[in-house]
Design a protein around this motif. Structure first.
Motif, PDB file in Angstrom:
ATOM      1  N   ASP A 106      29.884 -24.053  -7.009  1.00  0.00           N
ATOM      2  CA  ASP A 106      30.143 -24.124  -5.571  1.00  0.00           C
ATOM      3  C   ASP A 106      30.202 -22.736  -4.933  1.00  0.00           C
ATOM      4  O   ASP A 106      30.816 -22.550  -3.899  1.00  0.00           O
ATOM      5  CB  ASP A 106      31.412 -24.929  -5.285  1.00  0.00           C
ATOM      6  N   ASN A 107      29.567 -21.762  -5.577  1.00  0.00           N
ATOM      7  CA  ASN A 107      29.520 -20.420  -5.011  1.00  0.00           C
ATOM      8  C   ASN A 107      28.308 -20.305  -4.090  1.00  0.00           C
ATOM      9  O   ASN A 107      27.162 -20.378  -4.535  1.00  0.00           O
ATOM     10  CB  ASN A 107      29.428 -19.375  -6.125  1.00  0.00           C
ATOM     11  N   SER A 108      28.561 -20.123  -2.801  1.00  0.00           N
ATOM     12  CA  SER A 108      27.438 -20.195  -1.868  1.00  0.00           C
ATOM     13  C   SER A 108      26.790 -18.846  -1.584  1.00  0.00           C
ATOM     14  O   SER A 108      25.950 -18.755  -0.699  1.00  0.00           O
ATOM     15  CB  SER A 108      27.879 -20.878  -0.572  1.00  0.00           C
ATOM     16  N   LEU A 109      27.155 -17.814  -2.350  1.00  0.00           N
ATOM     17  CA  LEU A 109      26.455 -16.535  -2.148  1.00  0.00           C
ATOM     18  C   LEU A 109      25.059 -16.569  -2.759  1.00  0.00           C
ATOM     19  O   LEU A 109      24.183 -15.805  -2.378  1.00  0.00           O
ATOM     20  CB  LEU A 109      27.242 -15.386  -2.796  1.00  0.00           C
TER      21      LEU A 109
ATOM     22  N   PRO B 208      24.678 -27.553  -1.584  1.00  0.00           N
ATOM     23  CA  PRO B 208      25.845 -26.720  -1.869  1.00  0.00           C
ATOM     24  C   PRO B 208      26.145 -26.540  -3.366  1.00  0.00           C
ATOM     25  O   PRO B 208      26.833 -25.605  -3.748  1.00  0.00           O
ATOM     26  CB  PRO B 208      26.991 -27.470  -1.180  1.00  0.00           C
TER      27      PRO B 208
ATOM     28  N   LYS C  88      32.145 -17.088  -0.031  1.00  0.00           N
ATOM     29  CA  LYS C  88      31.792 -17.463  -1.399  1.00  0.00           C
ATOM     30  C   LYS C  88      31.995 -18.958  -1.632  1.00  0.00           C
ATOM     31  O   LYS C  88      31.140 -19.645  -2.158  1.00  0.00           O
ATOM     32  CB  LYS C  88      32.734 -16.719  -2.352  1.00  0.00           C
ATOM     33  N   HIS C  89      33.180 -19.415  -1.277  1.00  0.00           N
ATOM     34  CA  HIS C  89      33.551 -20.804  -1.568  1.00  0.00           C
ATOM     35  C   HIS C  89      33.939 -21.487  -0.262  1.00  0.00           C
ATOM     36  O   HIS C  89      35.102 -21.516   0.101  1.00  0.00           O
ATOM     37  CB  HIS C  89      34.720 -20.854  -2.551  1.00  0.00           C
TER      38      HIS C  89
END
Lengths: 305, 372, 240
Positions: free
Chosen positions: B202-205, B246, C104-105
């Protein structure tokens, strides 16, 4: 076809009625204090509170069957057992030793027993009434072979011949519940036993293969015996010797006080036996420096070649 | 002193008697007993609960161009053994499982994410354990194997991540579908920071997964010689469709890849990464997920394919629950029965009949603890 | 904010930042990231070095009471505050941790309370008279609490895992944690438990760490994050 056998079969795996099944655990204390159901009833009849409750529920004087029904209804509230641990739960904080109390905390936590052997007022018997493969059968030499044959039978349409092969000349009982359900997940699994009075019901496990409760702890501490059907909830526990002693001390508080003397005797006998010999103990496995399945996997290739 | 057998001991004694009884029965009666037991439990158990792991139907080995089976193991996420014994144990158990299959599968396919943080020791440990497989190994790369050293160690151990091979008349293609656009240079990340970013589901970077232009071109060329009715199985780490961005249950150039596969009569895609029962069909392409040996993942909160019959939510008391390995039974028409060998549960088959019928035939058992 | 979680110097720095931030906030309610770079106003030295004032500058003691920075004469309060904030942030890259954690989250924002600004009854009152500033304060503080939970949820180190496992590995975006279903009987524990008990069970078992103090800052933050992620879900105790 043997009808009695049929009935036993049903009673065995899935009791036709819960009520019927509920009468069984009561036999446990009955065996010890009450020679038969009538004596058991008498003990209850003397208790005004129970009497009231029964009348309310069944609108008649109680009888043994009602008792069974009531217990089914109350999830087998155990009426007879008067153990130090139960006294402790009822508020007598001196009923068990500090060591046993520490053991209970481990039982509830790090040692992970409570999930399969729950102990709470709604279910005080110490069994989840489920079937698990905790790896006892896997210690028998022919278990793997039997299990293999069992899966093979499942894999083939024309299984008659194979069933025959399996049925003749082997110790089927090691396949546990599988022999009743023919369900792959049930291979080598047995019902979680009640652990009340466990201190004086040695030897342990379905095959009586473990002599002392220290052996039982050694079995769980090493993560059971690895086999393809092992319940994954059986993990190495990394319990220290002191912690093992604590859990054992706790287990010995589950015996009815009417057997206090026997319990104490048995405790000493087992402790002496455990001091001499701990055949199941495996520290490397318990501490996870060798993993369950590791030896199996790394040796499988070499034995094959 | 007197012994006091517990009820359970008594119970076991009676059971033993029963077994003795069974042994002395002649065959017919024995079968009747078993059948009765079966019938009686049918109400309790799933209708499919007796689906064996080694389903033989349609999977007899009758030479080339015919049916066969292979096993899979996937997503072990190994740390070094003294960092985390549990995940190592999971892979060991899977290898033990597959080694116990009788007859042995034609080969074992490893679905990627052998390592957790792409470290040399993790990959070496994985390679070491996989060496104990009795059947030959085919392996694919996952993002956890790649983003520490950009695949250097993995390739050293296992070779090229993109390749194809033929087995009994089926063309297999293995892709590296976890190609991510550079998000790290701009952020000045160290290799470990990059790895940790990719390792967080779930790390969206991080960037979305792709197959990328280079591999798409390669794929196009690789398939060129095949006729439209060729039997074709694509193995990829990410699902080759768009499920849930995501968590990177996603391939960003999925449409382009699907376009290349369009002309074939039947295509099967088997992918790792999602750690769960997952089934989808887009036109001629049948998609199947695989189980992890380390931990199961929750289902995406939206975008679930209609064909998917979810697995029940696992019980974390048993760290193996919801995990496992499995088998793929390849039919003569190229479609497959996908067997999910869930540890300590009954195996679930998602059959060719199910995907081919668009979900109306051979429906797998429904979960009793669905996600919510 | 969980002060006990934040070690000495960082903690001091954050207090400082908050004071500076407050100055900027009072002056114009401007977010620090929106402030213009003021070259002229850029203090010439790093905090921490002693400096000597020149004719065009004045010494300003920063809020730790020890360090002095130089600022051009004749600056408005706003520009000064902006510049200080700017410089401080450059020296303390970790100070942006809430923004970074959110990036990030991704987690859900707290509820929108702007309806509270409507209506006439509150006008001129001491109690119940809410302003934009109240709303911003609430939202920021709530978010910070949740961000702190997110940080711990995603970190095996923070959790003290002996096997390098964090919650997000099995619960991405806190999926399948179902805080709305408590209290309920949990088989793993063999009794009825609250959310925090189940969190601690997962801390001890899948994560293999020492259980957290049930009232401690880490547990509170974890609870905050898990509950925040189920915003909008109907409470349903006992659901399995």
């Amino acid at each position: 076809m043997n009808v009695a056998l049929f009935q036993t079969l049903f009673w065995d795996g899935r009791s036709p009625s819960l009520d019927h099944q509920a009468l069984q655990p009561i036999l446990n204390p009955v065996e010890m204090g009450m020679p038969d159901g009538e004596t058991a009833m008498k003990a209850i009849r003397d208790d005004a509170e129970y009497q009231e409750a029964f009348k309310k529920a069944y609108v008649r004087e109680m009888n043994y069957e009602d008792l069974g029904r009531a217990i089914g209804a109350f999830e087998r509230t155990l009426v007879f057992l008067d153990s130090p641990f139960r006294r402790f739960l009822n508020g007598d904080s001196d009923a068990i030793s500090d060591e046993a109390l520490a053991g209970f905390e481990l039982y509830d936590g790090k040692a992970r027993c409570v999930t399969c052997h729950p102990m709470n007022p709604s279910n005080p018997l110490g069994s989840d009434h489920r079937f698990h493969n905790v790896g006892v059968s896997a210690r028998h030499q022919d278990f793997e072979e039997l299990a293999k044959q069992a899966t093979k039978i499942l894999a083939e349409d024309s299984s008659e011949q194979k069933l025959d092969e399996l049925a003749v000349g082997t110790d089927l009982s090691e396949l546990g519940r599988f022999m009743i359900t023919l369900n792959r997940v049930d291979i080598g699994s047995f019902r979680t036993p009640l652990i009340l009075n466990i201190g004086i019901t040695q030897p342990y496990m379905h095959d009586g293969s473990l002599a002392t409760l220290w052996d039982v702890m050694d079995h769980y501490n090493k993560g059971g015996e690895a086999n393809p059907f092992l319940d994954g909830g059986i993990e190495p526990l990394a319990l220290s010797e002191e912690e093992i002693d604590q859990v054992v001390a706790f287990l010995f508080t589950l015996t009815d006080v009417r057997f206090a003397e026997e319990n104490q005797q048995q405790f000493e006998l087992q402790r002496a036996a455990a001091k001499k010999n701990r055949p199941i103990r495996d520290e490397a496995m318990a501490e996870r420096s060798i993993l369950p399945f590791e030896q199996r996997v790394t040796s499988s290739k070499s034995t094959d070649q | 002193m007197a012994t006091h057998p517990s009820v359970e001991t008594k119970y076991m004694e009676e059971r033993r008697e029963l077994f003795h009884g069974i042994r002395n029965l002649e065959r017919r009666s024995f079968l009747k007993v078993s059948a009765a037991a079966l019938g009686a439990s049918a109400g309790l158990a799933y209708p499919h609960s007796f689906t064996p792991v080694s389903v033989a139907q349609g999977a007899e080995d009758t030479g080339s161009d015919q049916a066969f089976r292979f096993a899979y193991v996937s997503d072990s996420h190994l740390y070094e053994k003294d960092v985390n014994d549990r995940f190592v144990r999971g892979l060991l158990r899977a290898v033990d499982d597959v080694n116990n299959l009788d007859p042995q599968p034609d080969f074992v396919f490893y679905g990627g994410d052998l390592a957790q943080l792409g470290q040399e020791k993790e990959l070496e440990l994985g390679a070491q354990i996989l060496k104990n497989l009795k059947a030959p190994l085919r392996i694919m790369v996952g993002e956890h194997d790649w983003y520490l050293d950009m695949g250097q160690k993995w390739q050293e151990l296992f070779g090229d991540p993109t390749y194809s091979f033929d087995h009994k008349g089926v063309h297999f293609v293995v892709l590296n579908s976890v190609v991510e656009a550079d998000f790290w240079t701009e952020r000045n990340m160290t290799p470990m920071e990059r790895m940790m970013t990719v390792a967080g589901l779930d790390n969206s970077l991080q960037s979305p997964f792709t197959v990328g232009q280079t591999q798409r071109k390669w794929l196009q060329d690789d398939l060129e010689k095949l006729s439209d009715d060729a039997r074709l199985i694509i193995l990829s780490h990410s699902p080759l469709y768009k499920l849930y961005k995501p968590w990177n249950f996603w391939t960003d150039d999925a449409e382009e890849v699907q376009a290349i596969l369009n002309r074939f009569k039947n295509v099967v895609v088997i992918h790792g990464h999602t750690h769960q029962l997952l089934t989808n069909r887009i036109g001629n392409i049948h998609f199947h997920g695989v189980l992890s040996t380390a931990w199961p993942w929750p289902y995406a909160p939206e975008g679930m394919p209609e064909l998917t019959i979810e697995m029940s939510r696992p019980d974390p008391f048993n760290p193996n629950d919801g995990c496992g390995d499995g088998e793929v039974h390849v039919h003569p028409d190229g479609l497959v029965d996908k067997i999910y060998n869930l540890w300590n549960r009954n195996p679930v088959s998602v059959t060719a009949a199910y995907t081919a019928s668009g979900g109306s035939d051979s429906v797998p058992p429904k979960p009793n603890r669905p996600s919510y | 904010m969980n002060w006990t979680l934040i070690r000495g110097s960082a903690r001091r720095a954050i207090v400082c930042a908050m004071l500076l931030f407050w100055a900027a906030f009072l002056a114009g309610c401007k977010h620090p990231s929106e402030t213009a770079e003021l070259d002229a106003a850029d203090p010439q030295s790093d905090a921490g070095k002693e400096t000597v004032a020149t004719a065009d500058t004045v010494d300003v003691k920063s809020c730790d009471g020890e360090n002095t920075v130089q600022v051009a004469k004749g600056l408005t309060g706003q520009a000064m505050a902006d510049a200080l904030m700017d410089q401080w942030q450059r020296n303390h890259p970790e100070a942006n941790w809430v923004t970074e954690e959110k990036e990030k989250h991704v987690f859900l924002p707290p509820a929108d309370n702007s309806a509270l600004l409507q209506g006439d009854q509150g006008k001129g009152h001491v109690y119940g008279n809410f302003t934009e500033r109240d709303l911003i304060t609430w939202a920021r503080e709530a978010e910070k609490f949740v961000a702190e939970g997110s940080r711990i949820f995603h970190s095996g180190d923070e959790l003290g895992s002996q096997i390098a496992v964090s919650c997000d590995m099995c619960h991405p975006h806190a999926a399948n944690t179902h805080p709305e279903t408590y209290p309920k009987y949990q088989v793993q524990l063999g009794r009825v438990v609250l959310l925090r008990d189940m969190i601690n069970w997962c801390v001890e078992n899948p994560v293999r760490a020492e259980p957290l103090d049930p009232n401690g800052p880490k547990m509170r933050a974890l609870e905050a994050y898990i509950m925040a992620q189920r915003k909008g879900t109907v409470m349903e105790y006992g659901k399995h």
